[in-house]
Design a protein around this motif. Structure first.
Motif, PDB file in Angstrom:
ATOM      1  N   GLU A  33      31.254  80.347  36.308  1.00  0.00           N
ATOM      2  CA  GLU A  33      30.179  81.293  36.633  1.00  0.00           C
ATOM      3  C   GLU A  33      28.880  80.563  36.981  1.00  0.00           C
ATOM      4  OE1 GLU A  33      30.506  85.112  34.011  1.00  0.00           O
ATOM      5  OE2 GLU A  33      31.116  83.435  32.724  1.00  0.00           O
ATOM      6  N   ASP A  34      28.972  79.314  37.414  1.00  0.00           N
ATOM      7  CA  ASP A  34      27.754  78.533  37.598  1.00  0.00           C
ATOM      8  C   ASP A  34      26.809  79.113  38.645  1.00  0.00           C
ATOM      9  OD1 ASP A  34      29.414  77.863  39.729  1.00  0.00           O
ATOM     10  OD2 ASP A  34      28.973  75.705  39.644  1.00  0.00           O
ATOM     11  N   GLU A  35      27.352  79.634  39.741  1.00  0.00           N
ATOM     12  CA  GLU A  35      26.485  80.188  40.779  1.00  0.00           C
ATOM     13  C   GLU A  35      25.736  81.412  40.270  1.00  0.00           C
ATOM     14  OE1 GLU A  35      28.322  80.839  44.530  1.00  0.00           O
ATOM     15  OE2 GLU A  35      29.240  78.861  44.626  1.00  0.00           O
ATOM     16  N   ALA A  36      26.425  82.280  39.548  1.00  0.00           N
ATOM     17  CA  ALA A  36      25.779  83.474  38.997  1.00  0.00           C
ATOM     18  C   ALA A  36      24.749  83.084  37.944  1.00  0.00           C
ATOM     19  CB  ALA A  36      26.826  84.410  38.393  1.00  0.00           C
ATOM     20  N   PHE A  37      25.060  82.064  37.136  1.00  0.00           N
ATOM     21  CA  PHE A  37      24.113  81.620  36.120  1.00  0.00           C
ATOM     22  C   PHE A  37      22.846  81.062  36.768  1.00  0.00           C
ATOM     23  CE2 PHE A  37      27.661  80.644  32.811  1.00  0.00           C
ATOM     24  CZ  PHE A  37      27.820  81.999  32.602  1.00  0.00           C
ATOM     25  N   PHE A  38      23.013  80.265  37.835  1.00  0.00           N
ATOM     26  CA  PHE A  38      21.837  79.698  38.482  1.00  0.00           C
ATOM     27  C   PHE A  38      21.009  80.786  39.161  1.00  0.00           C
ATOM     28  CE2 PHE A  38      19.848  77.208  42.063  1.00  0.00           C
ATOM     29  CZ  PHE A  38      18.871  76.626  41.258  1.00  0.00           C
ATOM     30  N   ARG A  72      25.049  58.955  22.024  1.00  0.00           N
ATOM     31  CA  ARG A  72      24.752  59.159  23.440  1.00  0.00           C
ATOM     32  C   ARG A  72      25.887  59.966  24.065  1.00  0.00           C
ATOM     33  NH1 ARG A  72      25.007  55.242  26.509  1.00  0.00           N
ATOM     34  NH2 ARG A  72      23.158  55.350  27.813  1.00  0.00           N
ATOM     35  N   ILE A  73      25.561  61.126  24.643  1.00  0.00           N
ATOM     36  CA  ILE A  73      26.571  62.055  25.152  1.00  0.00           C
ATOM     37  C   ILE A  73      26.267  62.362  26.616  1.00  0.00           C
ATOM     38  CG2 ILE A  73      27.619  64.338  24.860  1.00  0.00           C
ATOM     39  CD1 ILE A  73      26.362  64.198  21.944  1.00  0.00           C
ATOM     40  N   LEU A  74      27.224  62.092  27.500  1.00  0.00           N
ATOM     41  CA  LEU A  74      27.071  62.452  28.906  1.00  0.00           C
ATOM     42  C   LEU A  74      27.260  63.960  29.057  1.00  0.00           C
ATOM     43  CD1 LEU A  74      26.840  61.641  31.938  1.00  0.00           C
ATOM     44  CD2 LEU A  74      29.350  61.480  31.928  1.00  0.00           C
ATOM     45  N   LEU A  75      26.236  64.631  29.567  1.00  0.00           N
ATOM     46  CA  LEU A  75      26.328  66.062  29.863  1.00  0.00           C
ATOM     47  C   LEU A  75      26.280  66.255  31.365  1.00  0.00           C
ATOM     48  CD1 LEU A  75      24.000  67.743  27.197  1.00  0.00           C
ATOM     49  CD2 LEU A  75      26.491  67.480  27.155  1.00  0.00           C
ATOM     50  N   GLU A  76      27.255  66.990  31.883  1.00  0.00           N
ATOM     51  CA  GLU A  76      27.355  67.260  33.320  1.00  0.00           C
ATOM     52  C   GLU A  76      27.230  68.746  33.591  1.00  0.00           C
ATOM     53  OE1 GLU A  76      30.279  64.116  35.179  1.00  0.00           O
ATOM     54  OE2 GLU A  76      31.210  65.106  33.476  1.00  0.00           O
ATOM     55  N   HIS A  77      27.110  69.077  34.853  1.00  0.00           N
ATOM     56  CA  HIS A  77      26.996  70.456  35.312  1.00  0.00           C
ATOM     57  C   HIS A  77      28.122  71.310  34.714  1.00  0.00           C
ATOM     58  CE1 HIS A  77      26.157  73.746  38.101  1.00  0.00           C
ATOM     59  NE2 HIS A  77      27.431  73.759  38.431  1.00  0.00           N
ATOM     60  N   GLY A  78      27.748  72.376  34.031  1.00  0.00           N
ATOM     61  CA  GLY A  78      28.719  73.294  33.447  1.00  0.00           C
ATOM     62  C   GLY A  78      29.067  73.022  31.994  1.00  0.00           C
ATOM     63  N   ASP A  79      28.571  71.915  31.447  1.00  0.00           N
ATOM     64  CA  ASP A  79      28.874  71.605  30.046  1.00  0.00           C
ATOM     65  C   ASP A  79      28.021  72.462  29.107  1.00  0.00           C
ATOM     66  OD1 ASP A  79      30.648  69.705  30.880  1.00  0.00           O
ATOM     67  OD2 ASP A  79      29.382  67.978  30.385  1.00  0.00           O
ATOM     68  N   VAL A  80      28.579  72.755  27.942  1.00  0.00           N
ATOM     69  CA  VAL A  80      27.873  73.489  26.894  1.00  0.00           C
ATOM     70  C   VAL A  80      27.938  72.667  25.618  1.00  0.00           C
ATOM     71  CG1 VAL A  80      27.809  75.578  25.480  1.00  0.00           C
ATOM     72  CG2 VAL A  80      28.426  75.736  27.909  1.00  0.00           C
ATOM     73  N   ILE A 116      23.166  75.004  27.642  1.00  0.00           N
ATOM     74  CA  ILE A 116      23.971  74.980  28.861  1.00  0.00           C
ATOM     75  C   ILE A 116      23.325  74.028  29.862  1.00  0.00           C
ATOM     76  CG2 ILE A 116      24.908  76.353  30.761  1.00  0.00           C
ATOM     77  CD1 ILE A 116      24.618  78.807  28.935  1.00  0.00           C
ATOM     78  N   SER A 117      24.129  73.158  30.468  1.00  0.00           N
ATOM     79  CA  SER A 117      23.640  72.211  31.471  1.00  0.00           C
ATOM     80  C   SER A 117      24.012  72.672  32.865  1.00  0.00           C
ATOM     81  CB  SER A 117      24.235  70.812  31.229  1.00  0.00           C
ATOM     82  OG  SER A 117      23.782  70.265  30.011  1.00  0.00           O
ATOM     83  N   LEU A 118      23.034  72.682  33.773  1.00  0.00           N
ATOM     84  CA  LEU A 118      23.258  72.990  35.179  1.00  0.00           C
ATOM     85  C   LEU A 118      22.587  71.913  36.023  1.00  0.00           C
ATOM     86  CD1 LEU A 118      22.535  76.851  35.258  1.00  0.00           C
ATOM     87  CD2 LEU A 118      24.768  75.738  35.197  1.00  0.00           C
ATOM     88  N   GLY A 119      23.305  71.365  36.996  1.00  0.00           N
ATOM     89  CA  GLY A 119      22.720  70.390  37.906  1.00  0.00           C
ATOM     90  C   GLY A 119      23.083  68.958  37.572  1.00  0.00           C
ATOM     91  N   LEU A 120      22.143  68.053  37.743  1.00  0.00           N
ATOM     92  CA  LEU A 120      22.401  66.637  37.564  1.00  0.00           C
ATOM     93  C   LEU A 120      22.857  66.311  36.145  1.00  0.00           C
ATOM     94  CD1 LEU A 120      19.397  65.038  39.495  1.00  0.00           C
ATOM     95  CD2 LEU A 120      21.741  65.387  40.306  1.00  0.00           C
ATOM     96  N   GLU A 121      23.667  65.270  36.040  1.00  0.00           N
ATOM     97  CA  GLU A 121      24.108  64.829  34.724  1.00  0.00           C
ATOM     98  C   GLU A 121      22.968  64.124  33.989  1.00  0.00           C
ATOM     99  OE1 GLU A 121      26.002  60.443  35.595  1.00  0.00           O
ATOM    100  OE2 GLU A 121      27.276  62.192  35.978  1.00  0.00           O
ATOM    101  N   CYS A 122      23.093  64.058  32.666  1.00  0.00           N
ATOM    102  CA  CYS A 122      22.101  63.357  31.864  1.00  0.00           C
ATOM    103  C   CYS A 122      22.789  62.731  30.657  1.00  0.00           C
ATOM    104  CB  CYS A 122      20.987  64.304  31.400  1.00  0.00           C
ATOM    105  SG  CYS A 122      21.460  65.341  29.988  1.00  0.00           S
ATOM    106  N   ILE A 123      22.067  61.852  29.988  1.00  0.00           N
ATOM    107  CA  ILE A 123      22.507  61.332  28.702  1.00  0.00           C
ATOM    108  C   ILE A 123      21.725  62.071  27.624  1.00  0.00           C
ATOM    109  CG2 ILE A 123      22.677  59.328  27.189  1.00  0.00           C
ATOM    110  CD1 ILE A 123      24.578  59.239  29.531  1.00  0.00           C
TER     111      ILE A 123
END
Length: 213
Positions: free
Chosen positions: A30-35, A167-175, A146-153
Protein backbone atom coordinates in the motif's frame (compact mmCIF):
# COMPACT_ATOMS: atom_id res chain seq x y z
CA UNK A 1 18.28 -0.50 -2.36
CA UNK A 2 18.05 -4.14 -1.34
CA UNK A 3 16.44 -6.01 -4.24
CA UNK A 4 15.38 -8.91 -2.06
CA UNK A 5 13.34 -6.69 0.23
CA UNK A 6 11.50 -5.22 -2.76
CA UNK A 7 10.68 -8.60 -4.29
CA UNK A 8 9.82 -10.57 -1.16
CA UNK A 9 6.28 -11.94 -1.36
CA UNK A 10 5.78 -11.99 2.41
CA UNK A 11 7.02 -9.53 5.03
CA UNK A 12 9.48 -10.78 7.60
CA UNK A 13 9.04 -10.70 11.38
CA UNK A 14 12.18 -10.30 13.48
CA UNK A 15 12.29 -9.73 17.23
CA UNK A 16 15.16 -7.31 17.89
CA UNK A 17 14.69 -7.15 21.66
CA UNK A 18 11.81 -8.15 23.89
CA UNK A 19 9.06 -5.74 22.88
CA UNK A 20 10.89 -4.52 19.74
CA UNK A 21 9.95 -6.01 16.35
CA UNK A 22 11.10 -5.39 12.77
CA UNK A 23 8.68 -6.30 9.96
CA UNK A 24 10.41 -5.84 6.62
CA UNK A 25 8.29 -4.92 3.60
CA UNK A 26 5.00 -4.82 5.51
CA UNK A 27 3.96 -1.47 4.02
CA UNK A 28 4.98 -2.24 0.43
CA UNK A 29 1.55 -3.39 -0.87
CA UNK A 30 0.00 0.00 0.00
CA UNK A 31 3.00 2.30 -0.34
CA UNK A 32 1.50 4.55 -3.02
CA UNK A 33 -1.70 5.07 -1.03
CA UNK A 34 0.30 5.70 2.14
CA UNK A 35 2.46 8.32 0.44
CA UNK A 36 -0.62 10.01 -1.00
CA UNK A 37 -2.02 10.18 2.54
CA UNK A 38 1.25 11.73 3.74
CA UNK A 39 0.95 14.40 1.04
CA UNK A 40 -2.56 15.30 2.24
CA UNK A 41 -1.22 15.74 5.77
CA UNK A 42 1.59 17.99 4.55
CA UNK A 43 -0.86 20.06 2.50
CA UNK A 44 -2.90 20.71 5.65
CA UNK A 45 0.07 21.03 8.03
CA UNK A 46 3.22 22.07 6.09
CA UNK A 47 6.60 20.66 7.00
CA UNK A 48 8.81 22.83 9.20
CA UNK A 49 12.22 22.45 10.79
CA UNK A 50 12.17 20.66 14.12
CA UNK A 51 13.81 22.33 17.11
CA UNK A 52 15.72 20.94 20.06
CA UNK A 53 14.31 21.36 23.59
CA UNK A 54 16.59 24.40 23.91
CA UNK A 55 15.08 25.93 20.75
CA UNK A 56 17.89 25.27 18.27
CA UNK A 57 16.85 24.34 14.69
CA UNK A 58 17.41 20.77 13.51
CA UNK A 59 18.05 19.58 9.95
CA UNK A 60 15.10 17.19 9.92
CA UNK A 61 11.73 18.59 8.82
CA UNK A 62 8.56 17.54 10.60
CA UNK A 63 4.79 17.70 10.70
CA UNK A 64 2.03 16.02 12.69
CA UNK A 65 -1.55 14.84 12.57
CA UNK A 66 -3.85 13.56 15.28
CA UNK A 67 -6.55 14.39 17.79
CA UNK A 68 -7.19 17.66 19.60
CA UNK A 69 -6.41 16.00 22.94
CA UNK A 70 -3.03 14.77 21.68
CA UNK A 71 -2.29 18.21 20.22
CA UNK A 72 -3.05 19.88 23.57
CA UNK A 73 -0.83 17.45 25.44
CA UNK A 74 2.05 17.73 22.95
CA UNK A 75 2.29 21.52 22.87
CA UNK A 76 2.50 23.77 25.89
CA UNK A 77 -0.21 26.44 25.55
CA UNK A 78 2.45 29.08 26.27
CA UNK A 79 4.05 28.19 22.93
CA UNK A 80 0.85 28.60 20.91
CA UNK A 81 2.15 31.81 19.33
CA UNK A 82 4.44 29.76 17.06
CA UNK A 83 2.92 29.75 13.52
CA UNK A 84 2.99 25.96 13.09
CA UNK A 85 1.44 25.41 16.54
CA UNK A 86 -1.31 27.98 16.40
CA UNK A 87 -3.87 25.70 14.79
CA UNK A 88 -5.03 22.19 15.34
CA UNK A 89 -3.43 19.24 13.58
CA UNK A 90 -5.31 17.53 10.72
CA UNK A 91 -6.74 14.11 11.64
CA UNK A 92 -4.82 10.88 11.02
CA UNK A 93 -5.97 9.49 7.64
CA UNK A 94 -8.04 6.36 8.20
CA UNK A 95 -5.83 4.29 5.88
CA UNK A 96 -2.76 5.03 7.99
CA UNK A 97 -4.58 4.66 11.29
CA UNK A 98 -5.93 1.22 10.40
CA UNK A 99 -2.53 0.05 9.18
CA UNK A 100 -0.86 1.12 12.43
CA UNK A 101 -3.43 -0.97 14.34
CA UNK A 102 -2.66 -4.03 12.21
CA UNK A 103 1.06 -3.53 12.78
CA UNK A 104 0.55 -3.32 16.54
CA UNK A 105 -1.52 -6.50 16.60
CA UNK A 106 1.15 -8.37 14.61
CA UNK A 107 3.79 -7.23 17.08
CA UNK A 108 1.81 -8.26 20.16
CA UNK A 109 0.19 -4.96 21.17
CA UNK A 110 -3.53 -5.53 20.44
CA UNK A 111 -4.70 -2.67 22.72
CA UNK A 112 -2.78 0.05 20.88
CA UNK A 113 -4.90 2.96 19.61
CA UNK A 114 -2.76 5.88 18.40
CA UNK A 115 -3.95 9.45 18.65
CA UNK A 116 -0.95 11.04 16.90
CA UNK A 117 1.27 10.47 13.87
CA UNK A 118 4.56 12.36 13.81
CA UNK A 119 6.26 12.63 10.40
CA UNK A 120 9.99 13.26 9.86
CA UNK A 121 11.36 14.06 6.40
CA UNK A 122 15.04 13.35 5.84
CA UNK A 123 17.25 14.27 2.91
CA UNK A 124 20.95 13.65 2.21
CA UNK A 125 23.02 14.44 5.28
CA UNK A 126 20.06 14.68 7.66
CA UNK A 127 20.33 12.71 10.88
CA UNK A 128 18.60 12.32 14.24
CA UNK A 129 20.66 11.93 17.39
CA UNK A 130 20.03 9.26 20.00
CA UNK A 131 17.05 10.19 22.17
CA UNK A 132 14.06 8.83 24.08
CA UNK A 133 10.42 9.74 23.38
CA UNK A 134 8.92 10.97 26.65
CA UNK A 135 5.86 12.99 25.57
CA UNK A 136 3.44 10.06 25.81
CA UNK A 137 1.15 9.60 28.81
CA UNK A 138 1.54 5.79 28.89
CA UNK A 139 5.17 4.85 28.33
CA UNK A 140 4.31 1.16 27.92
CA UNK A 141 2.36 1.78 24.69
CA UNK A 142 4.43 1.07 21.56
CA UNK A 143 5.70 3.39 18.88
CA UNK A 144 4.87 2.15 15.37
CA UNK A 145 7.36 3.47 12.80
CA UNK A 146 6.88 3.19 9.01
CA UNK A 147 9.68 3.94 6.53
CA UNK A 148 8.97 5.39 3.08
CA UNK A 149 11.63 6.38 0.54
CA UNK A 150 15.39 6.21 0.87
CA UNK A 151 16.99 3.62 3.10
CA UNK A 152 18.65 4.62 6.36
CA UNK A 153 20.61 3.16 9.25
CA UNK A 154 18.34 3.23 12.29
CA UNK A 155 19.98 3.05 15.70
CA UNK A 156 18.18 1.19 18.49
CA UNK A 157 20.14 1.25 21.71
CA UNK A 158 19.76 0.55 25.39
CA UNK A 159 18.33 2.54 28.27
CA UNK A 160 21.39 4.75 28.68
CA UNK A 161 22.69 7.03 25.94
CA UNK A 162 26.19 5.59 26.38
CA UNK A 163 25.13 2.01 25.51
CA UNK A 164 26.21 0.95 22.03
CA UNK A 165 23.12 0.83 19.75
CA UNK A 166 22.19 -1.85 17.27
CA UNK A 167 22.51 -0.63 13.65
CA UNK A 168 19.45 -1.62 11.58
CA UNK A 169 19.02 -1.03 7.84
CA UNK A 170 15.51 0.30 7.21
CA UNK A 171 14.23 0.38 3.63
CA UNK A 172 11.10 1.59 1.88
CA UNK A 173 8.09 -0.28 3.28
CA UNK A 174 9.74 -1.52 6.47
CA UNK A 175 7.95 -1.23 9.82
CA UNK A 176 9.73 -1.20 13.16
CA UNK A 177 8.03 -1.09 16.56
CA UNK A 178 9.21 -0.82 20.12
CA UNK A 179 7.07 -0.86 23.26
CA UNK A 180 6.58 -2.52 26.62
CA UNK A 181 10.00 -3.50 28.00
CA UNK A 182 11.75 -1.79 25.06
CA UNK A 183 9.71 1.42 25.06
CA UNK A 184 12.38 3.66 26.59
CA UNK A 185 15.30 2.50 24.47
CA UNK A 186 17.38 5.29 22.97
CA UNK A 187 17.05 5.51 19.18
CA UNK A 188 18.17 7.69 16.29
CA UNK A 189 19.09 7.83 12.61
CA UNK A 190 22.55 8.06 11.05
CA UNK A 191 23.13 10.72 8.33
CA UNK A 192 21.10 9.84 5.25
CA UNK A 193 23.07 8.97 2.13
CA UNK A 194 22.21 10.71 -1.18
CA UNK A 195 19.87 8.90 -3.55
CA UNK A 196 16.49 8.96 -5.21
CA UNK A 197 13.57 6.63 -4.66
CA UNK A 198 11.22 6.01 -7.65
CA UNK A 199 8.13 6.97 -5.61
CA UNK A 200 9.42 9.32 -2.93
CA UNK A 201 12.33 11.06 -4.69
CA UNK A 202 15.41 12.27 -2.74
CA UNK A 203 13.77 11.89 0.64
CA UNK A 204 12.99 9.47 3.41
CA UNK A 205 9.75 9.85 5.37
CA UNK A 206 9.40 8.29 8.77
CA UNK A 207 5.87 7.98 10.17
CA UNK A 208 5.64 7.27 13.91
CA UNK A 209 2.28 6.46 15.44
CA UNK A 210 1.87 7.03 19.16
CA UNK A 211 -0.66 7.07 21.97
CA UNK A 212 0.20 10.40 23.52
CA UNK A 213 -2.87 11.48 25.54
Amino acid sequence: MNLFSQLAAEPTHEELFRGAVLMRGLALPEDEAFFAAVETIIAAAPLHHATTPSGLPMSVMVTDCGTERAFARRWDPEKADKPHRARMWPPIPRLLYDFSLRCAVRAGFPQFQPDMCHINRYQAGTKLGLHQDRHEFDLNQPIVSISLGLECIFLLGGFERTEKPKRILLEHGDVIMWGGPSRMRFHGVQPLKPGSHPLIGPYRYNLTFRKIA
